[in-house]
Write an enzyme that holds these catalytic residues in place. Structure first.
Site, mmCIF file in Angstrom:
data_model
loop_
_atom_site.group_PDB
_atom_site.id
_atom_site.type_symbol
_atom_site.label_atom_id
_atom_site.label_comp_id
_atom_site.label_asym_id
_atom_site.label_seq_id
_atom_site.Cartn_x
_atom_site.Cartn_y
_atom_site.Cartn_z
ATOM 1 N N LYS A 1 66.375 86.661 36.984
ATOM 2 C CA LYS A 1 67.771 87.120 36.806
ATOM 3 C C LYS A 1 68.633 85.931 36.395
ATOM 4 C CE LYS A 1 69.451 85.094 40.773
ATOM 5 N NZ LYS A 1 70.331 83.916 40.756
ATOM 6 N N ASP B 1 68.712 87.317 47.731
ATOM 7 C CA ASP B 1 68.491 87.825 46.376
ATOM 8 C C ASP B 1 67.404 88.895 46.303
ATOM 9 O OD1 ASP B 1 70.357 86.144 45.314
ATOM 10 O OD2 ASP B 1 68.932 84.788 44.342
HETATM 11 O O1 C5P Z 1 68.874 83.816 51.357
HETATM 12 P P1 C5P Z 1 68.222 82.626 50.757
HETATM 13 O O2 C5P Z 1 67.093 82.110 51.603
HETATM 14 O O3 C5P Z 1 67.833 82.811 49.330
HETATM 15 O O4 C5P Z 1 69.337 81.495 50.747
HETATM 16 C C1 C5P Z 1 69.020 80.133 50.741
HETATM 17 C C2 C5P Z 1 70.186 79.344 51.326
HETATM 18 O O5 C5P Z 1 71.335 79.485 50.472
HETATM 19 C C3 C5P Z 1 70.654 79.856 52.663
HETATM 20 O O6 C5P Z 1 69.958 79.203 53.706
HETATM 21 C C4 C5P Z 1 72.117 79.467 52.670
HETATM 22 O O7 C5P Z 1 72.257 78.122 53.036
HETATM 23 C C5 C5P Z 1 72.519 79.582 51.210
HETATM 24 N N1 C5P Z 1 73.201 80.867 50.895
HETATM 25 C C6 C5P Z 1 74.514 81.042 51.312
HETATM 26 N N2 C5P Z 1 75.166 82.216 51.024
HETATM 27 C C7 C5P Z 1 74.567 83.194 50.304
HETATM 28 C C8 C5P Z 1 73.223 83.017 49.855
HETATM 29 C C9 C5P Z 1 72.580 81.837 50.153
HETATM 30 O O8 C5P Z 1 75.089 80.168 51.966
HETATM 31 N N3 C5P Z 1 75.228 84.305 50.037
#
Ligand code: C5P
Length: 297
Positions: free
Chosen positions: A13, A139
């Site tokens: 994406k 995501d």
């Molecule tokens: O959810 P995911 O593991 O992909 O996100 C990785 C990191 O990105 C999270 O640990 C967080 O620190 C940050 N993040 C965030 N807010 C979001 C998505 C991700 O702070 N909406």
């Protein structure tokens, strides 16, 4: 003749817009983002193989253990299907084409592809597959749907939008990657408040470009090359430009590649095209996996 493998594609994406609204009580950031699928994709090939679950990958930079979202997806789908003990009698080969730490959602898309494929094999309901995707990361739920979608909350509260007009995408990949956690941390440090409008833009781009000025240079160069819109994707480091004509996207990619950067041309996928590409092939094929409720622990 029984076919013993199952194939599923995991498209990437870009974020046509990514506005950071606030920091949430859980430490995540409240987003308003527009996801857009592109044709660049990884491929997962699933086969029956006696013994403990095994994950193989053609990219040495890609983890092959439980830190890979494919691994946790398979473990959770296995449990959701009511199977006990460690995952077994399955092997997955991951062919990586989506660059890592690029903001293109590769790891999440691979995880969602594993949910779809292993979920179909083990007959796990769509609602259960959705719940597993929610637990994989912000995501991952998007990749169960694809197309053009608005993501609110952590980016996981999704509203399908009318498909964005089909575009060619010049994707420029700097020599460095950016960790999502770092990018949001840099946004926190930058002390920027709420976004003022709803116009497209990526609020993570300025804090990332403050550490990696190349990001802004690439976006500006894509604009000069005729992109109707150019920005960093997600938390970076990939920068994309949208073009109406393939030849213009190709010319921009050739111009911007080199000096340690890679550039490639792909195109946007509407929801129907995403679902065709991401569909599980051969899910009616029965793989000789262990019978239900056999404990292999
Ligand atoms: O959810 P995911 O593991 O992909 O996100 C990785 C990191 O990105 C999270 O640990 C967080 O620190 C940050 N993040 C965030 N807010 C979001 C998505 C991700 O702070 N909406």
């Amino acid at each position: 003749m029984a076919v013993k493998t199952l194939k599923v594609h995991a498209p990437a994406k870009i974020n046509l817009s990514l506005r950071v609204v606030s920091v949430r009580a859980d430490g995540y950031h409240e987003l308003r983002t527009i996801f857009q699928s592109i044709a660049l994709h990884d491929t997962l090939t699933i086969r029956a193989e006696r013994g403990p679950f095994r994950l193989e990958c053609d990219d040495p930079a890609c983890p092959r253990d439980s830190t890979n979202l494919v691994w946790s997806a398979v473990e959770q789908v296995w449990a959701a299907a009511g199977r006990r003990g460690e995952v077994c009698d399955l092997a997955i080969r991951l062919t990586k084409r989506i660059p890592i730490q690029a903001g293109l959602g590769g790891g999440s898309s691979d995880g969602a592809a594993a949910i779809r494929a292993v979920g179909a094999l083990l007959r796990v309901s769509p609602a259960c597959q959705q719940a597993v995707a929610m637990s994989l990361g912000a995501d991952a739920p998007y990749f169960l749907e694809g197309g053009t979608a608005l993501g609110l909350g952590r980016g996981d509260r999704l509203y399908p939008l009318i498909d964005h007009p089909s575009s060619w995408v010049a994707l420029v990949l700097p020599s460095f990657g950016v960790s999502t956690k770092d990018a949001f941390g840099w946004w926190d440090e930058s002390g920027v408040g709420e976004p003022e409008g709803l116009e497209p833009g990526n609020d993570l781009q300025a804090p990332v470009a403050a550490r990696h000025p190349e990001i802004d240079k690439i976006a500006k160069a894509l604009g000069r090359a005729g992109a109707s819109y150019a920005a960093m994707s997600g938390s970076g480091s990939a920068v994309f430009g949208l073009f109406q004509h393939r030849v213009d996207a190709e010319r921009a990619a050739v111009k911007l590649a080199g000096r340690g950067r890679r550039a490639l041309v792909t195109r946007t996928l509407d929801r129907a095209a995403y679902q065709r590409l991401a569909g599980v092939r051969g899910h009616r094929i029965h793989l000789p996996i262990a019978p239900r409720s056999v404990d292999h622990a």
